[in-house]
Design an enzyme around this catalytic site. Sequence first.
Site, PDB file in Angstrom:
ATOM      1  N   ARG A  60       0.848  -1.182   0.000  1.00  0.00           N
ATOM      2  CA  ARG A  60       0.000   0.000   0.000  1.00  0.00           C
ATOM      3  C   ARG A  60       0.888   1.238   0.000  1.00  0.00           C
ATOM      4  O   ARG A  60       1.697   1.426   0.902  1.00  0.00           O
ATOM      5  CB  ARG A  60      -0.924   0.000   1.223  1.00  0.00           C
ATOM      6  N   SER A  78     -12.489  -4.048   0.239  1.00  0.00           N
ATOM      7  CA  SER A  78     -12.714  -3.569   1.611  1.00  0.00           C
ATOM      8  C   SER A  78     -14.207  -3.406   1.861  1.00  0.00           C
ATOM      9  O   SER A  78     -14.913  -2.808   1.038  1.00  0.00           O
ATOM     10  CB  SER A  78     -12.031  -2.217   1.823  1.00  0.00           C
ATOM     11  N   LYS A 118      -5.786   4.577   9.023  1.00  0.00           N
ATOM     12  CA  LYS A 118      -6.875   4.885   8.090  1.00  0.00           C
ATOM     13  C   LYS A 118      -7.934   5.694   8.827  1.00  0.00           C
ATOM     14  O   LYS A 118      -8.760   5.156   9.556  1.00  0.00           O
ATOM     15  CB  LYS A 118      -7.469   3.576   7.539  1.00  0.00           C
TER      16      LYS A 118
END
Length: 207
Positions: free
Chosen positions: A41, A110, A139
Amino acid sequence: MKNNIDYSLYLITDREMLVDTDIYTAVEEAIKGGVTLVQLREKDISTLDFYNIASKIKTVTDKYKVPLIINDRIDIALSIDAAGVHLGQSDMPATIARSIIGNNKIMGISTSTLKEAQEAERQGADYVGVGAMFPTTTKDDANAVSVHTLKEIKDNISIPVVAIGGITEKNVDLLKIANIDGIAIISDILAKKCVKAAAEKLCASIK
């Protein structure tokens, strides 16, 4: 290959978490400690930098025959022949993504509700990431998900379920009631001084 993926200890990278090491060494040490799947990521870097990092990470994951998933970027995943991609709710529609990557690549989505998880399965996802299970600093926009909802999702879809969000060696036992397929970890591995030992501890916790 795609149907035999071990999701049990799923590492998501974040270079900002690292302590006195680089991402390539950290990923290798995490795999040595028991990580079974790696998601790369990267936010706010150029396509060229992402490509270069992904290429080098893939040499590490290939060495240990661990699948590499690329977050968001289908172009990067295809350019380095990664095992697959992981998409969020605001990314490209799963059906379109599937038509681009083909049926042999892994596609994760997700989700934070049963409805989203069922829709992900219907649109061809190979697994869902469910969270955030616990408060997390990585996040900010993640919806909070209860263990009850996690179990409900696991009980009502047929594809693997991976929990994500603030999971650590100390709270992972709270998820066992949901009988999920894996846990996704960032800080409880990458922010530790000894990445390999941290992965080993989590491995022991989920066995």
